[in-house]
Design a protein around this motif. Structure first.
Motif, PDB file in Angstrom:
ATOM      1  N   GLU A 123       0.805  -1.214   0.000  1.00  0.00           N
ATOM      2  CA  GLU A 123       0.000   0.000   0.000  1.00  0.00           C
ATOM      3  C   GLU A 123       0.837   1.262   0.000  1.00  0.00           C
ATOM      4  O   GLU A 123       0.322   2.357   0.165  1.00  0.00           O
ATOM      5  CB  GLU A 123      -0.914  -0.008   1.231  1.00  0.00           C
ATOM      6  N   LEU A 124       2.149   1.126  -0.154  1.00  0.00           N
ATOM      7  CA  LEU A 124       2.999   2.310  -0.162  1.00  0.00           C
ATOM      8  C   LEU A 124       2.841   3.071  -1.466  1.00  0.00           C
ATOM      9  O   LEU A 124       2.641   2.469  -2.519  1.00  0.00           O
ATOM     10  CB  LEU A 124       4.467   1.911  -0.006  1.00  0.00           C
ATOM     11  N   PRO A 125       2.942   4.413  -1.440  1.00  0.00           N
ATOM     12  CA  PRO A 125       2.961   5.163  -2.697  1.00  0.00           C
ATOM     13  C   PRO A 125       4.105   4.686  -3.565  1.00  0.00           C
ATOM     14  O   PRO A 125       5.236   4.539  -3.110  1.00  0.00           O
ATOM     15  CB  PRO A 125       3.178   6.613  -2.241  1.00  0.00           C
ATOM     16  N   GLY A 126       3.817   4.404  -4.821  1.00  0.00           N
ATOM     17  CA  GLY A 126       4.870   3.970  -5.727  1.00  0.00           C
ATOM     18  C   GLY A 126       5.214   2.512  -5.575  1.00  0.00           C
ATOM     19  O   GLY A 126       6.090   2.003  -6.252  1.00  0.00           O
ATOM     20  N   ALA A 127       4.565   1.796  -4.679  1.00  0.00           N
ATOM     21  CA  ALA A 127       4.855   0.383  -4.500  1.00  0.00           C
ATOM     22  C   ALA A 127       3.658  -0.415  -4.970  1.00  0.00           C
ATOM     23  O   ALA A 127       2.529  -0.147  -4.647  1.00  0.00           O
ATOM     24  CB  ALA A 127       5.124   0.081  -3.030  1.00  0.00           C
ATOM     25  N   CYS A 128       3.908  -1.411  -5.771  1.00  0.00           N
ATOM     26  CA  CYS A 128       2.877  -2.313  -6.223  1.00  0.00           C
ATOM     27  C   CYS A 128       3.497  -3.695  -6.240  1.00  0.00           C
ATOM     28  O   CYS A 128       4.607  -3.904  -5.766  1.00  0.00           O
ATOM     29  CB  CYS A 128       2.355  -1.916  -7.602  1.00  0.00           C
ATOM     30  N   GLU A 129       2.797  -4.648  -6.756  1.00  0.00           N
ATOM     31  CA  GLU A 129       3.347  -6.002  -6.763  1.00  0.00           C
ATOM     32  C   GLU A 129       4.686  -6.044  -7.460  1.00  0.00           C
ATOM     33  O   GLU A 129       5.590  -6.769  -7.054  1.00  0.00           O
ATOM     34  CB  GLU A 129       2.360  -6.943  -7.446  1.00  0.00           C
ATOM     35  N   GLY A 130       4.854  -5.235  -8.517  1.00  0.00           N
ATOM     36  CA  GLY A 130       6.120  -5.243  -9.240  1.00  0.00           C
ATOM     37  C   GLY A 130       7.160  -4.316  -8.673  1.00  0.00           C
ATOM     38  O   GLY A 130       8.280  -4.287  -9.153  1.00  0.00           O
ATOM     39  N   ALA A 131       6.802  -3.537  -7.644  1.00  0.00           N
ATOM     40  CA  ALA A 131       7.763  -2.569  -7.135  1.00  0.00           C
ATOM     41  C   ALA A 131       8.812  -3.202  -6.253  1.00  0.00           C
ATOM     42  O   ALA A 131       9.893  -2.679  -6.090  1.00  0.00           O
ATOM     43  CB  ALA A 131       7.038  -1.469  -6.361  1.00  0.00           C
ATOM     44  N   CYS A 132       8.478  -4.341  -5.620  1.00  0.00           N
ATOM     45  CA  CYS A 132       9.474  -4.977  -4.772  1.00  0.00           C
ATOM     46  C   CYS A 132      10.132  -6.159  -5.464  1.00  0.00           C
ATOM     47  O   CYS A 132      11.201  -6.599  -5.064  1.00  0.00           O
ATOM     48  CB  CYS A 132       8.866  -5.413  -3.444  1.00  0.00           C
ATOM     49  N   ALA A 171       2.579  16.940  -0.841  1.00  0.00           N
ATOM     50  CA  ALA A 171       1.528  16.510  -1.768  1.00  0.00           C
ATOM     51  C   ALA A 171       2.104  16.197  -3.144  1.00  0.00           C
ATOM     52  O   ALA A 171       1.730  15.197  -3.775  1.00  0.00           O
ATOM     53  CB  ALA A 171       0.443  17.583  -1.871  1.00  0.00           C
ATOM     54  N   THR A 172       3.021  17.039  -3.622  1.00  0.00           N
ATOM     55  CA  THR A 172       3.637  16.783  -4.924  1.00  0.00           C
ATOM     56  C   THR A 172       4.509  15.538  -4.882  1.00  0.00           C
ATOM     57  O   THR A 172       4.498  14.724  -5.811  1.00  0.00           O
ATOM     58  CB  THR A 172       4.467  18.002  -5.367  1.00  0.00           C
ATOM     59  N   ALA A 173       5.272  15.369  -3.801  1.00  0.00           N
ATOM     60  CA  ALA A 173       6.107  14.172  -3.683  1.00  0.00           C
ATOM     61  C   ALA A 173       5.251  12.911  -3.638  1.00  0.00           C
ATOM     62  O   ALA A 173       5.612  11.875  -4.217  1.00  0.00           O
ATOM     63  CB  ALA A 173       6.987  14.271  -2.440  1.00  0.00           C
ATOM     64  N   GLU A 174       4.111  12.980  -2.950  1.00  0.00           N
ATOM     65  CA  GLU A 174       3.231  11.813  -2.906  1.00  0.00           C
ATOM     66  C   GLU A 174       2.624  11.520  -4.263  1.00  0.00           C
ATOM     67  O   GLU A 174       2.430  10.350  -4.627  1.00  0.00           O
ATOM     68  CB  GLU A 174       2.145  12.040  -1.859  1.00  0.00           C
ATOM     69  N   ARG A 175       2.340  12.573  -5.024  1.00  0.00           N
ATOM     70  CA  ARG A 175       1.847  12.342  -6.389  1.00  0.00           C
ATOM     71  C   ARG A 175       2.900  11.638  -7.225  1.00  0.00           C
ATOM     72  O   ARG A 175       2.609  10.680  -7.957  1.00  0.00           O
ATOM     73  CB  ARG A 175       1.462  13.675  -7.042  1.00  0.00           C
ATOM     74  N   ILE A 176       4.149  12.099  -7.121  1.00  0.00           N
ATOM     75  CA  ILE A 176       5.236  11.458  -7.855  1.00  0.00           C
ATOM     76  C   ILE A 176       5.312   9.980  -7.496  1.00  0.00           C
ATOM     77  O   ILE A 176       5.406   9.105  -8.366  1.00  0.00           O
ATOM     78  CB  ILE A 176       6.570  12.160  -7.546  1.00  0.00           C
ATOM     79  N   ALA A 177       5.251   9.688  -6.184  1.00  0.00           N
ATOM     80  CA  ALA A 177       5.405   8.306  -5.729  1.00  0.00           C
ATOM     81  C   ALA A 177       4.198   7.449  -6.087  1.00  0.00           C
ATOM     82  O   ALA A 177       4.339   6.318  -6.568  1.00  0.00           O
ATOM     83  CB  ALA A 177       5.632   8.292  -4.219  1.00  0.00           C
ATOM     84  N   ARG A 178       3.006   7.985  -5.861  1.00  0.00           N
ATOM     85  CA  ARG A 178       1.796   7.178  -6.028  1.00  0.00           C
ATOM     86  C   ARG A 178       1.584   6.750  -7.477  1.00  0.00           C
ATOM     87  O   ARG A 178       1.143   5.628  -7.747  1.00  0.00           O
ATOM     88  CB  ARG A 178       0.582   7.958  -5.527  1.00  0.00           C
ATOM     89  N   HIS A 179       1.889   7.635  -8.403  1.00  0.00           N
ATOM     90  CA  HIS A 179       1.571   7.361  -9.806  1.00  0.00           C
ATOM     91  C   HIS A 179       2.797   6.976 -10.635  1.00  0.00           C
ATOM     92  O   HIS A 179       2.694   6.877 -11.859  1.00  0.00           O
ATOM     93  CB  HIS A 179       0.912   8.598 -10.436  1.00  0.00           C
ATOM     94  N   SER A 180       3.928   6.768 -10.009  1.00  0.00           N
ATOM     95  CA  SER A 180       5.143   6.501 -10.787  1.00  0.00           C
ATOM     96  C   SER A 180       5.057   5.163 -11.507  1.00  0.00           C
ATOM     97  O   SER A 180       4.865   4.115 -10.870  1.00  0.00           O
ATOM     98  CB  SER A 180       6.375   6.508  -9.876  1.00  0.00           C
ATOM     99  N   PRO A 181       5.210   5.156 -12.818  1.00  0.00           N
ATOM    100  CA  PRO A 181       5.267   3.882 -13.541  1.00  0.00           C
ATOM    101  C   PRO A 181       6.618   3.190 -13.381  1.00  0.00           C
ATOM    102  O   PRO A 181       6.768   2.043 -13.785  1.00  0.00           O
ATOM    103  CB  PRO A 181       5.030   4.303 -15.002  1.00  0.00           C
ATOM    104  N   VAL A 182       7.599   3.880 -12.808  1.00  0.00           N
ATOM    105  CA  VAL A 182       8.913   3.309 -12.527  1.00  0.00           C
ATOM    106  C   VAL A 182       8.969   2.949 -11.049  1.00  0.00           C
ATOM    107  O   VAL A 182       8.660   3.788 -10.203  1.00  0.00           O
ATOM    108  CB  VAL A 182      10.035   4.314 -12.870  1.00  0.00           C
ATOM    109  N   PRO A 183       9.338   1.724 -10.684  1.00  0.00           N
ATOM    110  CA  PRO A 183       9.443   1.376  -9.261  1.00  0.00           C
ATOM    111  C   PRO A 183      10.408   2.303  -8.531  1.00  0.00           C
ATOM    112  O   PRO A 183      11.500   2.586  -9.016  1.00  0.00           O
ATOM    113  CB  PRO A 183       9.969  -0.068  -9.295  1.00  0.00           C
ATOM    114  N   LEU A 184       9.986   2.775  -7.352  1.00  0.00           N
ATOM    115  CA  LEU A 184      10.788   3.690  -6.550  1.00  0.00           C
ATOM    116  C   LEU A 184      11.238   3.008  -5.264  1.00  0.00           C
ATOM    117  O   LEU A 184      10.512   2.187  -4.691  1.00  0.00           O
ATOM    118  CB  LEU A 184       9.976   4.938  -6.183  1.00  0.00           C
TER     119      LEU A 184
END
Length: 736
Positions: free
Chosen positions: A7-16, A155-168
């Motif tokens: 549930e982390l911003p920028g984290a999804c199944e493929g992020a880890c 808020a801007t940093a969370e937008r970057i993280a939440r919607h990033s198509p690149v794993p962060l």
């Protein structure tokens, strides 16, 4: 216990855990050719050509500090630019991948902030950030965040993280601190496991798992305390990585790569250090460090002398391969690894490595990046071309480290005007507690080269000119200070100068190791700076310099009266400055925000009311004369289109050619340095019929300085000349 990441911003199944194949990461040769990036010659690296059974070649590529340089366009000057941008360096990256076969591409932070393009898009809140989308189009496999990625607020940093198509990944800036780093509540995934199949020398394919983590300077919270304070928390970078290494290995990592948005400073670890790439590389279990933040290139044969642990020729930190690829997409960091299968374990070890920094040579933007960036680029161009005001004088920083600059004074006065308008109680007390203003030139050459100067022609001011004057979205704040604190503040600023002894010939006037953006000048004071004295305050550490008891600041006065240690003042400044140096520690607790204003917004409001068309207060500082000394001052080639900052015919400055980097050099007769005057670089505007836009009460100028000016010959403007933006200039200085 370790936190779940789903549930982390920028984290999804493929992020880890992401499987990196040709379409997940960098494209194969055929795919790259289909994208129109030019002819790709798949010339193998020597590691690939020499691999045997159980061996493989892996190439790791690094971008860093792109600062929203999406396309090869100078958004401040509004013109095409060669040799830098994500679009160009992505073309180089595709070629580098084609040569290697087994490769991964990483971004080391500060991608999403730092140019006029990001400034005009900062209000957008929905969907992927344009730079994140472009990084994905470039084939970036994973990225970290840098300190400037938080400049526009959480808020801007969370937008970057939440919607990033690149794993962060980022392990030392977190939402909540636990008992140990592995117990923290992370902002994005503290590490990633990236899986790739390697083609080995015997034709077999074997999996490799890369553990990837990221760090940034813990000072990020100091620099952005007004927007992040109490909402995010930072740990020492080395402490955090050391704690997460066992977790990465337990998760199956064969190799560990640190995306280190931190420079190369001391070789040994000091808790809380800003530039920690060296100690990170020394950690047992770290295989590669991809560094950034400092905007330098590593390896570099011209790197300053350093301890043996910092091998700038071979690109090693404590023996670990490391690269730093400069900034703004000017170069690509390359680490080539020869891997061998470890007997029995099925893992891999690094048998040999090579590092390089490859400057951008292509002039063909990557087609995929250009397509992803097109809409953002066009919106940005429309925004930066918006008229906002007019200026009666050119505003540039070519001589801002030599004489008082009208460009900096304009920002000084805009800050004071905003404080008076927003905080009327402070304005009402100015008779008892003077209101001062500290500002510095953002662009003064340095590491970014001879084109890195603010250059705003007289006439119509556009939105891009405001951003040229104020590059970063720092908040405006006001603090109460004593006379002793003011003097120390100015001593820190004076560390920008090298020590010039009496009788010196050809000595450098500026300390090349000190950034010009730390040179605050304070409006409302008069003072002189003596470069013949050693600096009282070390530029970066804030510690006193042995033998420098008296410092460099002389004749410090306010309204003609000497400033005493216990005198009280209010000082308008920016939020970044209060966290940028040891000198300012303790002052932040007294800071009062000026509404929600950024300095750039205060500047726009000021010039919109005619502030750039009216006479500014007289210059407040000058250099002290140094008997029989001549020093060399470097500046940009654009300086030649302006009059020199000296009385007409004074002959204080003499053209002295250019250096190897393209800086124009002037020899300065330091025996008359006190006569240098930024107001000489352009005719002064007429005094307005209406009161000044600042609303400032008139101030008595320093008597000695006024007398010196009265004795100067009449100033004369030279003939108009074409400037670097294609506009007409007020006069031409000596050719370099």
């Amino acid at each position: 216990m370790m936190q779940p990441w789903g549930e982390l911003p920028g984290a999804c199944e493929g992020a880890c855990r992401a499987t990196l194949r040709s379409r997940r990461g960098m494209p194969c040769i055929e795919e790259a050719q289909q994208r129109g990036t030019g002819t790709l010659e798949a010339e193998s690296h020597r590691f690939a050509a020499s691999t045997g059974p159980g061996q493989a070649h892996l190439r790791l590529l690094a971008l860093s500090d792109l600062h929203m340089q999406l396309m090869p366009h100078d958004y401040a000057a509004d013109r095409p630019v060669a040799g830098r941008s994500l679009a160009l360096v992505a073309s180089e990256a595709r070629r580098a991948v084609a040569e290697a076969g087994n490769a991964a591409l990483f971004d080391v932070g500060d991608a999403c902030e730092g140019s006029p393009l990001d400034a005009v898009l900062a209000a957008e809140r929905d969907g992927p950030h344009p730079m994140s989308a472009a990084l994905a189009a470039a084939g970036v496999d994973a990225a970290t965040l840098g300190n400037h990625d938080f400049d526009h607020g959480l808020a801007t940093a969370e937008r970057i993280a939440r919607h990033s198509p690149v794993p962060l990944t980022l392990c030392n800036l977190v939402r909540r601190l636990g008992a140990r780093p592995v117990d923290d509540a992370p902002f994005v995934a503290p590490y990633l496991i990236l899986e790739r199949e390697l083609l080995c020398g015997d034709g077999a394919r074997r999996p490799v798992r890369l553990g990837v983590t990221g760090v940034l300077p813990p000072q990020t919270l100091d620099w952005n305390a007004d927007t992040l304070g109490g909402r995010l928390f930072a740990r020492d970078a080395v402490e955090a990585v050391a704690a997460w290494l066992p977790a990465m290995r337990a998760a199956g990592a064969h190799l560990v790569v640190v995306l280190a948005h931190t420079g190369i400073g001391r070789a040994e670890h000091v808790a809380g250090m800003e530039n920690s790439a060296g100690p990170l590389a020394a950690l047992d279990g770290v295989d590669v460090v991809l560094a950034g933040h400092a905007h330098r290139r590593f390896p570099d044969p011209d790197w300053p002398p350093a301890p043996a642990a910092i091998d700038a020729r071979r690109g090693r930190l404590h023996g670990t391969p490391a690269v730093m690829p400069g900034c703004r997409g000017e170069a690509l960091g390359v680490v080539d690894l020869l891997l061998e299968v470890e007997d029995g374990s099925g893992g891999w070890r690094v048998a040999a490595s090579e590092t390089a920094v490859c400057p951008v040579e292509t002039d063909r933007p990557d087609a995929a990046v250009a397509a992803a960036a097109r809409a953002c680029h066009e919106r940005a161009l429309a925004a930066i071309r918006r008229p906002v005001a007019r200026t009666a004088r050119p505003l540039h920083t070519y001589f801002a480290l030599l004489a008082d600059s009208p460009a900096v004074r304009l920002v000084n006065e805009a800050q004071r005007a905003a404080v008076r308008a927003t905080l009327p109680g402070i304005a009402a007390q100015e008779g008892e507690i003077p209101l001062l203003s500290a500002a510095a030139p953002h662009k003064t050459g340095g590491l970014h080269g001879p084109d890195n100067y603010t250059d705003v022609p007289a006439g119509e001011m556009l939105c891009r000119h405001l951003i040229d004057l104020q590059v970063y979205p720092n908040r405006l704040t006001v603090i109460e200070v004593t006379g002793a604190e003011l003097r120390l503040w100015l001593e820190r600023a004076a560390s920008v100068f090298a020590t010039v002894e009496q009788g010196a010939s050809g000595a450098p006037l500026l300390d090349a190791a000190v950034a010009g953006y730390g040179f605050d000048t304070i409006a409302g004071l008069t003072y002189r700076i003596d470069p013949s004295a050693p600096p009282l305050v070390a530029a970066w550490t804030g510690r006193g310099v042995p033998g420098a008891a008296d410092g460099r600041v002389r004749d410090l006065s306010c309204d003609g009266r000497p400033v005493r240690a216990g005198d009280r003042f209010r000082l308008a400044t920016n939020s970044y400055r209060l966290g940028s140096h040891e000198v300012y520690k303790g002052l932040r607790a007294r800071a009062e925000p000026v509404g929600e204003l950024t300095v750039r917004e205060a500047l726009e409001a000021f010039v919109a009311r005619g502030g750039a068309e009216q006479r500014l207060p007289a210059a407040g500082w000058a250099l002290c004369p140094i008997a029989a000394a001549r020093a060399i001052y470097p500046t940009g080639p654009g300086a030649r289109f302006y009059p020199l900052p000296e009385p007409a015919g004074a002959g204080i400055l003499h053209a002295a050619g250019r250096d190897a980097r393209g800086f124009v050099l002037y020899e300065v007769d330091m025996s008359r340095a006190d006569l240098l005057d930024g107001d000489a670089a352009a005719p002064a505007p007429r005094s307005p019929a209406s009161p000044p836009a600042t609303g400032a009460p008139p101030r008595r100028q320093d008597a000695d300085r006024t007398a010196r000016r009265a004795a100067q010959p009449d100033r004369q403007a030279g003939p108009p000349a074409a400037g670097r933006n294609g506009t007409r200039r007020g006069g031409a200085g000596d050719a370099g």
